[in-house]
Design a protein around this motif. Structure first.
Motif, PDB file in Angstrom:
ATOM      1  N   HIS A   6      -9.521 -10.084  -1.323  1.00 47.02           N
ATOM      2  CA  HIS A   6      -9.126 -11.265  -0.428  1.00 47.02           C
ATOM      3  C   HIS A   6      -8.287 -11.080   1.097  1.00 47.02           C
ATOM      4  O   HIS A   6      -7.471 -11.910   1.062  1.00 47.02           O
ATOM      5  CB  HIS A   6      -8.890 -12.557  -1.187  1.00 47.02           C
ATOM      6  N   GLY A   7      -8.878 -10.191   1.676  1.00 44.47           N
ATOM      7  CA  GLY A   7      -8.287  -9.847   3.058  1.00 44.47           C
ATOM      8  C   GLY A   7      -6.869  -9.611   2.965  1.00 44.47           C
ATOM      9  O   GLY A   7      -6.147 -10.007   4.049  1.00 44.47           O
ATOM     10  N   LEU A   8      -6.065  -9.071   2.260  1.00 42.35           N
ATOM     11  CA  LEU A   8      -4.887  -8.461   2.464  1.00 42.35           C
ATOM     12  C   LEU A   8      -5.086  -7.533   3.245  1.00 42.35           C
ATOM     13  O   LEU A   8      -6.045  -7.166   3.741  1.00 42.35           O
ATOM     14  CB  LEU A   8      -3.968  -8.068   1.163  1.00 42.35           C
ATOM     15  N   GLU A   9      -3.825  -6.557   3.532  1.00 37.44           N
ATOM     16  CA  GLU A   9      -3.924  -5.323   4.638  1.00 37.44           C
ATOM     17  C   GLU A   9      -4.779  -4.457   3.989  1.00 37.44           C
ATOM     18  O   GLU A   9      -5.291  -3.510   4.513  1.00 37.44           O
ATOM     19  CB  GLU A   9      -2.629  -5.153   5.011  1.00 37.44           C
ATOM     20  N   MET A  10      -5.047  -4.333   2.715  1.00 34.24           N
ATOM     21  CA  MET A  10      -5.675  -3.155   1.947  1.00 34.24           C
ATOM     22  C   MET A  10      -7.264  -3.263   1.745  1.00 34.24           C
ATOM     23  O   MET A  10      -7.661  -3.118   0.636  1.00 34.24           O
ATOM     24  CB  MET A  10      -4.930  -3.034   0.629  1.00 34.24           C
ATOM     25  N   VAL A  11      -8.006  -3.509   2.963  1.00 38.34           N
ATOM     26  CA  VAL A  11      -9.370  -3.498   2.770  1.00 38.34           C
ATOM     27  C   VAL A  11      -9.852  -2.338   2.759  1.00 38.34           C
ATOM     28  O   VAL A  11      -9.416  -1.376   3.445  1.00 38.34           O
ATOM     29  CB  VAL A  11     -10.025  -4.486   4.082  1.00 38.34           C
ATOM     30  N   LEU A  12     -10.797  -2.099   1.919  1.00 40.75           N
ATOM     31  CA  LEU A  12     -11.352  -0.795   1.294  1.00 40.75           C
ATOM     32  C   LEU A  12     -11.857   0.238   2.607  1.00 40.75           C
ATOM     33  O   LEU A  12     -11.471   1.311   2.548  1.00 40.75           O
ATOM     34  CB  LEU A  12     -12.252  -0.529   0.438  1.00 40.75           C
ATOM     35  N   ASN A  13     -12.567  -0.601   3.652  1.00 37.06           N
ATOM     36  CA  ASN A  13     -12.800   0.298   4.530  1.00 37.06           C
ATOM     37  C   ASN A  13     -12.030   0.457   5.733  1.00 37.06           C
ATOM     38  O   ASN A  13     -12.500   1.042   6.838  1.00 37.06           O
ATOM     39  CB  ASN A  13     -14.429  -0.225   4.940  1.00 37.06           C
ATOM     40  N   SER A  14     -10.911   0.119   5.675  1.00 36.00           N
ATOM     41  CA  SER A  14     -10.104   0.130   6.938  1.00 36.00           C
ATOM     42  C   SER A  14      -9.543   1.586   7.096  1.00 36.00           C
ATOM     43  O   SER A  14      -9.143   2.086   6.216  1.00 36.00           O
ATOM     44  CB  SER A  14      -8.778  -1.074   6.845  1.00 36.00           C
ATOM     45  N   LYS A  15      -9.540   2.053   8.485  1.00 36.15           N
ATOM     46  CA  LYS A  15      -9.053   3.572   8.385  1.00 36.15           C
ATOM     47  C   LYS A  15      -7.714   3.594   8.840  1.00 36.15           C
ATOM     48  O   LYS A  15      -6.968   4.702   8.614  1.00 36.15           O
ATOM     49  CB  LYS A  15      -9.731   3.912   9.695  1.00 36.15           C
ATOM     50  N   ALA A  16      -6.892   2.204   8.888  1.00 36.42           N
ATOM     51  CA  ALA A  16      -5.566   2.484   9.310  1.00 36.42           C
ATOM     52  C   ALA A  16      -4.613   2.073   7.851  1.00 36.42           C
ATOM     53  O   ALA A  16      -3.599   2.042   8.334  1.00 36.42           O
ATOM     54  CB  ALA A  16      -5.448   1.224  10.328  1.00 36.42           C
ATOM     55  N   THR A  17      -5.094   1.897   6.932  1.00 42.21           N
ATOM     56  CA  THR A  17      -4.170   1.577   6.066  1.00 42.21           C
ATOM     57  C   THR A  17      -3.134   2.799   5.470  1.00 42.21           C
ATOM     58  O   THR A  17      -3.744   3.993   5.777  1.00 42.21           O
ATOM     59  CB  THR A  17      -4.769   1.319   4.533  1.00 42.21           C
ATOM     60  N   VAL A  18      -2.282   2.442   5.018  1.00 49.66           N
ATOM     61  CA  VAL A  18      -1.106   3.640   4.609  1.00 49.66           C
ATOM     62  C   VAL A  18      -1.759   4.530   3.825  1.00 49.66           C
ATOM     63  O   VAL A  18      -1.472   5.796   3.838  1.00 49.66           O
ATOM     64  CB  VAL A  18       0.125   2.716   4.002  1.00 49.66           C
ATOM     65  N   TRP A  19      -2.686   4.059   2.751  1.00 52.35           N
ATOM     66  CA  TRP A  19      -2.997   5.083   1.845  1.00 52.35           C
ATOM     67  C   TRP A  19      -4.129   6.252   2.434  1.00 52.35           C
ATOM     68  O   TRP A  19      -4.495   7.265   1.922  1.00 52.35           O
ATOM     69  CB  TRP A  19      -3.692   4.571   0.468  1.00 52.35           C
ATOM     70  N   VAL A  20      -5.067   5.504   3.405  1.00 47.10           N
ATOM     71  CA  VAL A  20      -5.928   6.359   4.015  1.00 47.10           C
ATOM     72  C   VAL A  20      -5.513   7.412   4.684  1.00 47.10           C
ATOM     73  O   VAL A  20      -5.669   8.644   4.936  1.00 47.10           O
ATOM     74  CB  VAL A  20      -6.955   5.498   4.929  1.00 47.10           C
ATOM     75  N   SER A  31       0.875  -1.369   0.154  1.00 44.42           N
ATOM     76  CA  SER A  31       0.043  -0.073   0.105  1.00 44.42           C
ATOM     77  C   SER A  31       0.864   0.988   0.022  1.00 44.42           C
ATOM     78  O   SER A  31       0.240   2.372   0.018  1.00 44.42           O
ATOM     79  CB  SER A  31      -0.966  -0.050   0.994  1.00 44.42           C
ATOM     80  N   VAL A  32       2.029   1.124   0.189  1.00 47.42           N
ATOM     81  CA  VAL A  32       3.003   2.369  -0.106  1.00 47.42           C
ATOM     82  C   VAL A  32       2.980   3.003  -1.348  1.00 47.42           C
ATOM     83  O   VAL A  32       3.202   4.033  -1.423  1.00 47.42           O
ATOM     84  CB  VAL A  32       4.560   1.917   0.402  1.00 47.42           C
ATOM     85  N   ALA A  33       2.571   1.937  -2.396  1.00 38.22           N
ATOM     86  CA  ALA A  33       2.481   2.502  -3.744  1.00 38.22           C
ATOM     87  C   ALA A  33       1.455   3.461  -3.759  1.00 38.22           C
ATOM     88  O   ALA A  33       1.406   4.436  -4.677  1.00 38.22           O
ATOM     89  CB  ALA A  33       2.086   1.401  -4.650  1.00 38.22           C
ATOM     90  N   TYR A  34       0.346   3.285  -2.947  1.00 36.83           N
ATOM     91  CA  TYR A  34      -0.663   4.445  -3.064  1.00 36.83           C
ATOM     92  C   TYR A  34      -0.132   5.638  -2.338  1.00 36.83           C
ATOM     93  O   TYR A  34      -0.621   6.799  -3.065  1.00 36.83           O
ATOM     94  CB  TYR A  34      -1.770   3.935  -2.354  1.00 36.83           C
ATOM     95  N   ARG A  35       0.515   5.685  -1.430  1.00 33.52           N
ATOM     96  CA  ARG A  35       1.111   6.685  -0.612  1.00 33.52           C
ATOM     97  C   ARG A  35       1.887   7.604  -1.659  1.00 33.52           C
ATOM     98  O   ARG A  35       1.769   8.855  -1.747  1.00 33.52           O
ATOM     99  CB  ARG A  35       1.937   6.555   0.600  1.00 33.52           C
ATOM    100  N   TRP A  36       2.886   6.909  -2.245  1.00 33.14           N
ATOM    101  CA  TRP A  36       3.549   7.694  -3.154  1.00 33.14           C
ATOM    102  C   TRP A  36       2.852   8.399  -4.634  1.00 33.14           C
ATOM    103  O   TRP A  36       2.937   9.593  -4.898  1.00 33.14           O
ATOM    104  CB  TRP A  36       4.613   6.756  -3.811  1.00 33.14           C
ATOM    105  N   ALA A  37       1.590   7.682  -4.809  1.00 31.63           N
ATOM    106  CA  ALA A  37       0.837   8.228  -5.777  1.00 31.63           C
ATOM    107  C   ALA A  37       0.030   9.374  -5.349  1.00 31.63           C
ATOM    108  O   ALA A  37       0.059  10.193  -6.174  1.00 31.63           O
ATOM    109  CB  ALA A  37      -0.106   6.993  -6.269  1.00 31.63           C
ATOM    110  N   ILE A  38      -0.411   9.281  -4.110  1.00 31.95           N
ATOM    111  CA  ILE A  38      -1.221  10.221  -3.576  1.00 31.95           C
ATOM    112  C   ILE A  38      -0.423  11.505  -3.429  1.00 31.95           C
ATOM    113  O   ILE A  38      -0.589  12.638  -3.669  1.00 31.95           O
ATOM    114  CB  ILE A  38      -1.816   9.805  -2.186  1.00 31.95           C
ATOM    115  N   GLU A  39       1.010  11.328  -3.181  1.00 32.02           N
ATOM    116  CA  GLU A  39       1.890  12.428  -2.984  1.00 32.02           C
ATOM    117  C   GLU A  39       1.962  13.076  -4.198  1.00 32.02           C
ATOM    118  O   GLU A  39       2.322  14.392  -4.418  1.00 32.02           O
ATOM    119  CB  GLU A  39       3.094  12.024  -2.331  1.00 32.02           C
TER     120      GLU A  39
END
Ligand SMILES: Cc1ncc(COP(=O)(O)O)c(C=O)c1O
Length: 300
Positions: free
Chosen positions: A112-126, A76-84
């Motif tokens: 399928h239950g990796l760490e990047m569940v869409l509704n999680s508040k704790a993911t790197v990208w959120v 999910s760090v890939a999302y962080r870089w992209a968001i930046e």
């Protein structure tokens, strides 16, 4: 509303849809994803400035930025870089005279239950969204999840119909090593299409894991004559002819892709429901749907 990533597209939009709302699609790091998209789509950061200037000259309405980190993104760090990077483009656009208020973070989310569940508040990208596009920034954030909805919809059953042991040169060390080649009933020209078997798909053998292969060289090949029809290199117990390999989470980008190349049939789909779900479903509706399907098939 549509995306653009090059000047030619801007000219087409000027002629065909001058009032369209536009999102600038940027190319982002997709190295952590199974299906890469940024080589085909997205403007590189170096070209973003001139594209925005051209859009401004053409009096087009650029509303935001979109990206896609690639399908089945495992980090999910890939999302962080992209968001930046998207934030950086928002700033550039502001200096040119645009007011962007829409960010589209694309798809890539595993279902399928990796760490990047869409509704999680704790993911790197959120967390990254909160940092770069906080609620009071007025930027609306949307996503385009695809595989998220269907990853877990299917389990693929592969039958081992042939195997052979060959000698191979080891990557490190001397002497000769053995390689076991398993030929299975589905491959690149079938449901595997754009998928490579991934450990998160959790392949398993339909029998107790008795013998572990002591060869590190294993490959699994699809049934066709194409020598590139090689589908996975994951570690599994030694298999025998007739064994079944089950692959969970095999729903995304599978069913639309199979061909009947070489005369091999497309995979058969069996619908499976638990007795509880069967009870919950309206039995009459299902019977009606099935009979409609049969009627259509007969008339065809
Ligand atoms: C523009 C766009 N959005 C969304 C998706 C869905 O992606 P995914 O299935 O990885 O969530 C794709 C897939 O290729 C895409 O090209």
């Amino acid at each position: 509303m549509m995306t653009f990533d090059n000047k030619e597209e801007l000219l087409k939009i000027t002629r065909g849809h001058p009032n369209a709302k536009l999102l600038l699609r940027i190319a982002v790091d997709d190295s952590k994803s199974q299906v890469k998209l940024s080589t085909k789509f997205g403007a590189t950061l170096g070209t973003v400035g001139s594209l925005l200037k051209r859009a401004h000259e053409l009096d087009l309405d650029v509303k935001g930025v979109s990206f896609h980190v690639g399908s089945l993104c495992t980090d999910s760090v890939a999302y962080r870089w992209a968001i930046e990077e998207a934030h950086h483009v928002f700033e550039q656009a502001r200096l040119i005279g645009f007011h962007l208020d829409l960010l589209d973070i694309g798809g890539g989310f595993s279902g399928h239950g990796l760490e990047m569940v869409l509704n999680s508040k704790a993911t790197v990208w959120v967390i990254a969204l909160d940092e770069f596009f906080p609620a009071d920034s007025g930027v609306r954030v949307i996503a385009e999840p695809g595989r998220y909805f269907v990853d877990s919809a299917f389990t693929l059953a592969l039958n081992v119909f042939a195997r052979k042991k060959v000698w191979s040169l080891p990557i490190n060390g001397n002497g000769l090593d053995t390689m076991i080649m398993y030929y299975v009933t589905d491959g690149l020209h079938g449901a595997f299409g754009i998928n490579k078997l991934h450990p998160d798909m959790k392949p398993f053998v339909l029998r107790p894991h008795r013998v572990l292969s002591n060869s590190s060289n294993i490959c699994y090949l699809g049934p066709t004559c194409d020598s590139a029809d090689r589908i996975m290199d994951v570690w599994m117990p030694e298999l025998n002819i007739g064994d079944w390999i089950l692959v969970d989470n095999f729903g995304a980008y599978t069913i639309p892709l199979p061909t009947d190349f070489n005369g091999f049939e497309k995979p058969t789909i069996y619908l499976v429901v638990t007795p509880q779900i069967w009870k919950m479903l309206n039995f009459k509706v299902i019977v009606w749907m099935l009979s409609e399907r049969e009627r259509e098939r007969d008339s065809f």
